[in-house]
Design an enzyme around this catalytic site. Structure first.
Site, mmCIF file in Angstrom:
data_model
loop_
_atom_site.group_PDB
_atom_site.id
_atom_site.type_symbol
_atom_site.label_atom_id
_atom_site.label_comp_id
_atom_site.label_asym_id
_atom_site.label_seq_id
_atom_site.Cartn_x
_atom_site.Cartn_y
_atom_site.Cartn_z
ATOM 1 N N GLU A 21 31.932 -10.297 10.023
ATOM 2 C CA GLU A 21 32.911 -10.136 8.946
ATOM 3 C C GLU A 21 32.971 -8.688 8.460
ATOM 4 O O GLU A 21 33.925 -8.303 7.790
ATOM 5 C CB GLU A 21 32.563 -11.061 7.775
ATOM 6 C CG GLU A 21 32.700 -12.536 8.100
ATOM 7 C CD GLU A 21 32.381 -13.418 6.905
ATOM 8 O OE1 GLU A 21 33.296 -14.094 6.401
ATOM 9 O OE2 GLU A 21 31.204 -13.417 6.472
ATOM 10 N N LYS A 99 39.746 -17.238 0.184
ATOM 11 C CA LYS A 99 39.297 -16.834 1.512
ATOM 12 C C LYS A 99 39.590 -18.005 2.459
ATOM 13 O O LYS A 99 38.695 -18.795 2.790
ATOM 14 C CB LYS A 99 37.809 -16.491 1.491
ATOM 15 C CG LYS A 99 37.286 -15.828 2.750
ATOM 16 C CD LYS A 99 35.804 -15.454 2.574
ATOM 17 C CE LYS A 99 35.270 -14.746 3.797
ATOM 18 N NZ LYS A 99 33.819 -14.390 3.642
#
Length: 480
Positions: A21, A99
């Site tokens: 990420e 998210k």
């Protein structure tokens, strides 16, 4: 208060705790609600009397596309900070960060974090709601069992809602300078803490702790069982008659400056007498009346003598410690234990896991957590210290050294890594939550957890328990 709401602002960013990420952008979606007075704009029809929400949208995108952060909580905070800085008319703000492609292994529709922040006023009395403030509190007393009282006060401060003690100084003995002959010496210490309380709310809580220990505020210069003073709060300078900041006499009090400098050699005092605390201590008129009493006073007489096999400078290593308890008061025990571990010279707590519930079929259920520390203690000494802390709490909490960086040992009473940790989900689950890249004996903790025989017996209780009075207050509905 009127509102402007902006929803569904999309941008790509590299935010998250997992390694990939940090490098692979993913979509984040943000909703914001701005609270402000729109009466003038309603009358004037002038953009200067309201907020340019196009600029707000650009601010949101700039933060999302900006530097990496691990937590979406931190991303939300950065967005709030940016908008409050660029839009002075906004009194408060609500931010929700979605998210939608979070790396969760079950089917889900969305993950989001919502925060609310209030603009601080000039005198510091109204601070951003839920923001973490940094405070320095001085402790002292000269009546009764003072050392025991100060230990209790540290634990009670740490137990305040939204508060965590982050540093504890050594204990100092101070002659009753300027008081009548025969006045008992004072014992003094300083703690640093993070808190969601405002400065006046914290002051009221500290005065309540004083009162519970028999403090009566009649004569300012009398002997007392406990004295708690806010020395610094976010570096604020304020002449508020109810709470002057920083403490107006701290700059000339060695019994405050000496423990503060010992706790934080780089500490600085703000205000009219600003300067490095170490320099102020060197000039304090009572500097010779203050003497070091104890570095391990928080262990309450259960400290062990630390012996090093070498006279060279101790090596600093990372270590993982597990906490387990079947007590109904386990959360408080864990908090007090963490404070005690952090107060041992050579130790510094660096990470605290979420709190987990552990189901047992043939014995009482338990709670568990894991912490990571940086320590200069040899493993045998650290294990002995953990045993001493267990004794302080009448063995109601079980502490185990799970792993220590660069150390492998099969010595009796000093097995590192801890052999049975590989099979205990009560250790592996909180550890993995704290550090998704953790490994034990060369095996990823994620793999060991998947294979643990008791994996179905553990469940997350609280992600924010260290800053709450009750685990339920900190419960979350998202994963990181």
């Amino acid at each position: 208060m009127d509102t402007i709401t902006l929803t569904g602002v999309h941008a790509n960013g590299t935010h998250g705790v997992l390694t990939f990420e940090h490098e692979r952008p993913q979509t984040f979606v943000v909703d914001v609600t701005l609270h402000l007075d729109l009466a003038a704009a309603g009358q004037s029809d002038d953009l200067n009397d309201t907020i340019d929400y196009g600029r707000v949208a650009k601010d949101i995108v700039a933060v999302i596309e900006g530097p990496h952060v691990d937590l979406i909580e931190r991303l939300a905070q950065r967005i709030a900070d940016k908008i409050l800085a660029d839009a002075p008319a906004v009194a408060s703000i609500d931010v929700t960060v979605h998210k939608p492609h979070a790396p969760i292994v079950v089917a889900f529709a969305d993950v989001s974090v919502s925060i609310s922040r209030v603009r601080a006023t000039d005198n510091g009395r109204t601070a951003e709601k839920h923001a973490i403030h940094n405070a320095v509190v001085a402790l002292g007393g000269n009546v009764g069992e003072v050392e025991s009282t100060l230990r209790a006060a540290v634990r009670e401060i740490d137990a305040l809602p939204g508060t965590q003690v982050t540093g504890i100084s050594p204990l100092y003995r101070t002659a009753a300078w300027g008081m009548a002959d025969g006045t008992p010496d004072f014992l003094n210490a300083v703690v640093e803490l993070g808190t969601t309380m405002g400065s006046h709310e914290l002051l009221a809580a500290l005065q309540n702790i004083e009162a519970n220990h028999g403090r009566i505020r009649e004569n300012h210069w009398d002997s007392r069982p406990l004295d708690l003073d806010i020395i610094d709060f976010d570096g604020i300078t304020s002449a508020d008659p109810d709470l002057a900041l920083p403490h107006p006499r701290a700059w000339q009090r060695a019994f405050v400056l000496a423990p503060w400098a010992a706790l934080n050699p780089n500490a600085k005092l703000a205000g009219a007498h600003e300067g490095p605390v170490a320099d102020l201590l060197a000039a304090a008129p009572d500097r010779n009346a203050v003497q070091l009493e104890s570095e391990d006073w928080m262990l309450g007489g259960h400290a062990v003598k630390q012996e090093s096999a070498s006279e060279s400078e101790p090596v600093s290593r990372k270590a993982i410690i597990s906490l387990d308890s079947t007590s109904q008061d386990a959360e408080r025990l864990f908090r007090e234990t963490i404070v005690s571990i952090d107060s041992v010279p050579g130790n510094q707590v660096q990470g605290i896991s979420p709190l987990y519930h552990v189901s047992h079929f043939d014995s009482p259920d338990a709670m568990s957590a894991v912490i990571q520390i940086e320590t200069k203690l040899p493993p045998a000494d650290l294990i002995a210290v953990l045993g001493s802390i267990e004794s302080v709490h009448d063995l109601a909490v079980d502490l185990d050294l799970v792993d220590m960086e660069g150390v492998t040992s099969d010595e009796p009473n000093c097995s590192i890594p801890w052999p049975s940790a590989r099979n205990h989900a009560s250790v592996l689950a909180p550890w993995l939550d704290m550090d998704p890249n953790a490994s034990l004996g060369g095996d990823p903790v994620a793999f060991l957890l998947a294979m643990a025989p008791d994996a179905g017996q553990v469940g997350l209780l609280s992600d924010n328990w260290i800053l709450s009075n009750s685990w339920a207050d900190g419960r979350t509905s998202y994963e990181r």
